[in-house]
Design a protein around this motif. Structure first.
Motif, PDB file in Angstrom:
ATOM      1  N   LEU A 129       0.862  -1.087   0.103  1.00 30.03           N
ATOM      2  CA  LEU A 129      -0.021  -0.070  -0.117  1.00 30.03           C
ATOM      3  C   LEU A 129       0.887   1.212  -0.107  1.00 30.03           C
ATOM      4  CD1 LEU A 129      -2.892  -1.153   2.535  1.00 30.03           C
ATOM      5  CD2 LEU A 129      -3.026  -1.032   0.256  1.00 30.03           C
ATOM      6  N   LEU A 130       1.824   1.216   0.800  1.00 26.89           N
ATOM      7  CA  LEU A 130       3.088   2.389   0.825  1.00 26.89           C
ATOM      8  C   LEU A 130       3.523   2.527  -0.436  1.00 26.89           C
ATOM      9  CD1 LEU A 130       3.951   4.472   2.754  1.00 26.89           C
ATOM     10  CD2 LEU A 130       5.941   3.096   3.067  1.00 26.89           C
ATOM     11  N   ASP A 131       4.163   1.340  -0.815  1.00 25.83           N
ATOM     12  CA  ASP A 131       4.892   1.604  -2.434  1.00 25.83           C
ATOM     13  C   ASP A 131       3.634   2.307  -3.691  1.00 25.83           C
ATOM     14  OD1 ASP A 131       7.152   0.744  -1.172  1.00 25.83           O
ATOM     15  OD2 ASP A 131       6.935  -1.407  -1.776  1.00 25.83           O
ATOM     16  N   GLU A 132       2.749   1.777  -3.400  1.00 29.83           N
ATOM     17  CA  GLU A 132       1.615   2.384  -4.437  1.00 29.83           C
ATOM     18  C   GLU A 132       1.150   3.454  -4.050  1.00 29.83           C
ATOM     19  OE1 GLU A 132      -1.086  -1.080  -4.706  1.00 29.83           O
ATOM     20  OE2 GLU A 132       0.011  -2.415  -5.653  1.00 29.83           O
ATOM     21  N   GLY A 133       1.518   4.256  -3.107  1.00 26.38           N
ATOM     22  CA  GLY A 133       1.275   5.555  -2.635  1.00 26.38           C
ATOM     23  C   GLY A 133      -0.424   5.586  -2.203  1.00 26.38           C
ATOM     24  N   ARG A 134      -0.995   4.624  -1.931  1.00 27.03           N
ATOM     25  CA  ARG A 134      -2.306   4.351  -1.500  1.00 27.03           C
ATOM     26  C   ARG A 134      -2.315   4.788   0.176  1.00 27.03           C
ATOM     27  NH1 ARG A 134      -5.504  -0.573  -1.784  1.00 27.03           N
ATOM     28  NH2 ARG A 134      -7.108   1.153  -2.162  1.00 27.03           N
ATOM     29  N   VAL A 135      -1.192   5.017   0.751  1.00 24.84           N
ATOM     30  CA  VAL A 135      -1.330   5.455   2.268  1.00 24.84           C
ATOM     31  C   VAL A 135       0.016   6.155   2.516  1.00 24.84           C
ATOM     32  CG1 VAL A 135      -0.244   3.128   3.127  1.00 24.84           C
ATOM     33  CG2 VAL A 135      -1.559   4.693   4.647  1.00 24.84           C
ATOM     34  N   ARG A 136      -0.209   7.147   3.329  1.00 24.36           N
ATOM     35  CA  ARG A 136       0.999   8.022   3.577  1.00 24.36           C
ATOM     36  C   ARG A 136       2.125   7.462   4.326  1.00 24.36           C
ATOM     37  NH1 ARG A 136      -0.222  13.379   5.851  1.00 24.36           N
ATOM     38  NH2 ARG A 136       1.800  14.006   5.040  1.00 24.36           N
ATOM     39  N   ALA A 137       1.661   6.782   5.378  1.00 24.40           N
ATOM     40  CA  ALA A 137       2.501   6.175   6.326  1.00 24.40           C
ATOM     41  C   ALA A 137       1.962   4.656   7.160  1.00 24.40           C
ATOM     42  CB  ALA A 137       2.922   7.080   7.542  1.00 24.40           C
ATOM     43  N   ILE A 138       2.801   3.915   7.175  1.00 21.79           N
ATOM     44  CA  ILE A 138       2.243   2.609   7.647  1.00 21.79           C
ATOM     45  C   ILE A 138       3.116   2.237   9.087  1.00 21.79           C
ATOM     46  CG2 ILE A 138       1.561   1.613   5.676  1.00 21.79           C
ATOM     47  CD1 ILE A 138       4.376  -0.176   5.335  1.00 21.79           C
ATOM     48  N   GLY A 139       2.546   1.561  10.002  1.00 19.24           N
ATOM     49  CA  GLY A 139       2.925   1.411  11.189  1.00 19.24           C
ATOM     50  C   GLY A 139       2.722   0.087  12.081  1.00 19.24           C
ATOM     51  N   VAL A 140       2.758  -0.083  13.347  1.00 15.21           N
ATOM     52  CA  VAL A 140       2.230  -1.094  14.022  1.00 15.21           C
ATOM     53  C   VAL A 140       1.438  -0.769  15.508  1.00 15.21           C
ATOM     54  CG1 VAL A 140       3.834  -2.690  13.080  1.00 15.21           C
ATOM     55  CG2 VAL A 140       4.542  -1.530  15.045  1.00 15.21           C
ATOM     56  N   SER A 141       0.934  -1.332  16.080  1.00 15.23           N
ATOM     57  CA  SER A 141       0.330  -1.121  17.320  1.00 15.23           C
ATOM     58  C   SER A 141       0.447  -2.220  18.261  1.00 15.23           C
ATOM     59  CB  SER A 141      -1.060  -0.744  17.212  1.00 15.23           C
ATOM     60  OG  SER A 141      -1.621  -0.169  18.490  1.00 15.23           O
ATOM     61  N   ASN A 142       0.963  -1.804  19.645  1.00 14.90           N
ATOM     62  CA  ASN A 142       1.104  -3.082  20.553  1.00 14.90           C
ATOM     63  C   ASN A 142       2.131  -4.152  20.247  1.00 14.90           C
ATOM     64  OD1 ASN A 142      -1.199  -2.499  22.232  1.00 14.90           O
ATOM     65  ND2 ASN A 142      -2.184  -2.765  20.292  1.00 14.90           N
ATOM     66  N   PHE A 143       3.455  -3.509  19.355  1.00 15.79           N
ATOM     67  CA  PHE A 143       4.449  -4.446  19.193  1.00 15.79           C
ATOM     68  C   PHE A 143       5.296  -4.226  20.267  1.00 15.79           C
ATOM     69  CE2 PHE A 143       2.355  -5.940  15.704  1.00 15.79           C
ATOM     70  CZ  PHE A 143       3.158  -6.254  14.473  1.00 15.79           C
TER      71      PHE A 143
END
Length: 280
Positions: A129-143
């Motif tokens: 999704l990030l590489d395709e420009g469909r989201v500005r940033a990606i991350g995790v939660s509770n890791f």
């Protein structure tokens, strides 16, 4: 100025407002009013999740508010039941449809859910999704540290954010240290300990010394250490108070006094075992 104008820089050149609004446990029918109030107050950061079952209400507020989309930072999260490569891609589309948006500013894997063994494939989907420009940033939660280190061993992109439970009684110092080492921004949920931190005599003493509320003291403790915070409230009055941190500068001694409140008291679920898909 209010802290609503302060931002934290994320990997990839994205900036995130340091103080946002969390909508955990806010019913969808109520979420529209709550988010509209927050936007009217001046909040420009809203955090939701598929598992909260209120994305539709958040989206309705974004459409109703007289605020340009580009000015609002919107986060949502991949629920446990949608983990896996193909499933995560479909889940992202479903989240966008519920929110009525073309893209998110930040998309997170909500929980590692190690028993399912799918978070690794889910991360690869987020990277697409990030590489395709469909989201500005990606991350995790509770890791936790072990999850972050495994992720670093294969990921093409490091997570921009790790959203974790952090408050004076549960500070997750090892996780935060690992995030700092890896250049991952820490975003604190339940930053007030669901109110528990506000009753401590030390917090109240510091609040009295600065003529502010205990909540403002604890939020100030977070932001002075560079964390993003997303306190949840349905009260417009508390939204205003939570944001009014301008001019509050805790001393090193006061920061250390709050640090000393660490008690290992987790409020939420254990990331090593939590596997439910819906949280409310």
């Amino acid at each position: 100025m209010q802290r609503l104008e302060s931002t934290v820089s994320l990997a990839g050149g994205v900036t995130i407002p340091q103080v946002g609004l969390g909508v955990f446990q806010v019913p969808s029918a109520q979420a529209q009013r709550v988010v509209e109030d927050a936007l009217a107050v001046g909040y420009r950061h809203v955090d939701t999740a598929a598992a909260y079952v209120n994305e539709a209400g958040v989206g309705a507020a974004l459409r109703a508010a007289d605020v340009p989309r580009a000015e609002v930072f919107v986060t949502s999260k991949l629920r446990n039941g949608d983990q896996g490569f193909d499933q995560a891609l479909r889940a992202y589309d479903d989240t966008l449809e519920r929110l009525g948006l073309e893209a998110l500013d930040l998309y997170l894997i909500h929980w590692p859910n190690p028993e399912a063994g799918l978070w690794q494939d889910s991360w690869r989907a987020l990277e697409r999704l990030l590489d395709e420009g469909r989201v500005r940033a990606i991350g995790v939660s509770n890791f936790l540290v072990e999850h972050l280190r495994e992720l670093a061993s294969f990921a093409s992109h490091a997570p921009a954010v790790n959203q974790i439970e952090v408050h004076p009684a549960f500070q997750q110092r090892e996780v935060i240290a690992e995030c700092e080492r890896a250049g991952i921004a820490v975003e604190a949920y339940s930053p007030l300990g669901q109110g528990g931190a506000l009753e401590h005599p030390m917090v109240r003493e510091i609040a009295a010394a600065h003529a502010v509320s205990p909540a403002q003291v604890v939020l100030g403790w977070h932001v002075q250490q560079g964390r993003v915070v997303i306190p949840k409230t349905v009260s417009r009055e508390r939204m205003v108070a939570n944001a009014a941190l301008a001019g509050l500068a805790l001393t090193e001694a006061e920061l250390a006094a709050i640090d000393a409140l660490e008690a290992g008291d987790r409020i939420g679920n254990d990331p090593r075992t939590f596997a439910l898909s819906q949280i409310r």
